[in-house]
Design an enzyme around this catalytic site. Structure first.
Site, PDB file in Angstrom:
ATOM      1  N   SER A 140      10.243   6.502   5.719  1.00 44.12           N
ATOM      2  CA  SER A 140       9.972   7.038   4.383  1.00 44.12           C
ATOM      3  C   SER A 140       8.530   7.502   4.335  1.00 44.12           C
ATOM      4  O   SER A 140       7.694   7.079   5.156  1.00 44.12           O
ATOM      5  CB  SER A 140      10.194   5.936   3.343  1.00 44.12           C
ATOM      6  OG  SER A 140       9.663   6.279   2.076  1.00 44.12           O
ATOM      7  N   TYR A 153       9.185  -2.938   0.104  1.00 48.86           N
ATOM      8  CA  TYR A 153       9.664  -1.693   0.706  1.00 48.86           C
ATOM      9  C   TYR A 153       8.560  -1.014   1.514  1.00 48.86           C
ATOM     10  O   TYR A 153       8.766  -0.603   2.664  1.00 48.86           O
ATOM     11  CB  TYR A 153      10.164  -0.767  -0.406  1.00 48.86           C
ATOM     12  CG  TYR A 153      10.879   0.475   0.069  1.00 48.86           C
ATOM     13  CD1 TYR A 153      12.248   0.471   0.288  1.00 48.86           C
ATOM     14  CD2 TYR A 153      10.189   1.663   0.289  1.00 48.86           C
ATOM     15  CE1 TYR A 153      12.919   1.612   0.710  1.00 48.86           C
ATOM     16  CE2 TYR A 153      10.835   2.809   0.709  1.00 48.86           C
ATOM     17  CZ  TYR A 153      12.205   2.777   0.911  1.00 48.86           C
ATOM     18  OH  TYR A 153      12.847   3.906   1.343  1.00 48.86           O
TER      19      TYR A 153
END
Length: 258
Positions: A140, A153
């Site tokens: 990401s 995350y």
């Protein structure tokens, strides 16, 4: 090593394991790799979604909770002749650090960092023996940048970037490459599911989250589509990618250019 017949699909004869294949990016990756000739093992924690995805691509469904190392071991991946591993499965939780449930933090790390390590560990001996393998990790932009309220995350994705580089160094002389694909916000259930949490954490209405929060730092004001990510994954598994190793492919609409 599988030799390619002239005119055959570029991944003909290859077996690809895709995690989180039941929806979103994982489903798009499964479909794209199958279109390019791979036999796809579609792994998901949801058995119905895994079965439906496998049926759609003519592959095989695998069901496992990737937060459980014993469940990963029970898959017996070392004997499956896996040529391509796409680590895609992930979950999200949005909360300030002081309110972040430690058990939830650990769960996110087990699924998004420990599981990729365990899966790579299981398939690498077969790849090394064959002299060919592709490890692609769906990371990401949060593997490169941080956002408030996403401590688990962001730290898991940063860790995944480091793991990929280690795998790249260890596999380089054995025909195995490892790379990451790093999209910004993708039009998936994972992103749609965090809108309420983002609205609550930032104190704004839900209909303002996309522009005010998710795309605020992205010059290209649109969500990334799953098939865009899938095509980049496929490139990293296909012809012409053998010297691409230890790289991180940003698909963030210019976020990290600023």
């Amino acid at each position: 090593m599988t030799s390619l017949t002239p005119g055959a699909p570029e991944l003909a004869g290859r077996t690809a394991l895709v995690t989180g294949a039941g929806s979103g990016i994982g489903r798009a990756v499964a479909e794209t790799l199958a279109d390019r000739g791979a036999t796809v093992l579609a792994l998901d924690v949801d058995g119905d979604r895994a079965t439906e995805a496998a049926r759609a691509v003519g592959g095989e469904a695998l069901v496992a909770d990737l937060s459980d190392p014993a469940a990963i071991d029970a898959l017996g991946l070392g004997s499956r002749g896996i040529d391509v591993l796409v680590n895609n499965a992930g979950i999200q939780h949005v909360a300030p650090v002081e309110e972040f449930d430690p058990d939830r933090f650990a769960l996110i790390h087990r699924i998004m960092l420990q599981a990729p390590f365990l899966l790579a560990r299981a398939v690498l001996p077969g790849m090394y023996a064959a002299g060919w393998g592709r490890l692609v990790h769906v990371s990401s932009v949060h593997g490169h940048r941080a956002s408030a309220y996403k401590s688990a995350y962001v730290s898991a994705k940063h860790g995944l970037e480091g793991l990929s580089k280690v795998l790249a160094l260890e596999g380089a002389a054995k025909g195995v490459t490892s790379n990451t694909v790093c999209p910004g916000y993708v039009r998936t259930p994972l992103v749609e599911g965090q809108i309420a949490d983002q609205a609550r954490s930032h104190g704004i209405p839900e209909d303002e989250v996309l522009d005010t929060v998710l795309l605020a730092r992205t010059p290209v004001k649109r969500l990334v589509e799953p098939d865009e990510v899938a095509r980049t994954v496929a490139y990293l598994c296909g012809p012409g990618s053998q010297s691409v190793n230890g790289s991180s492919f940003l698909m963030d609409g210019g976020w990290t250019a600023q």
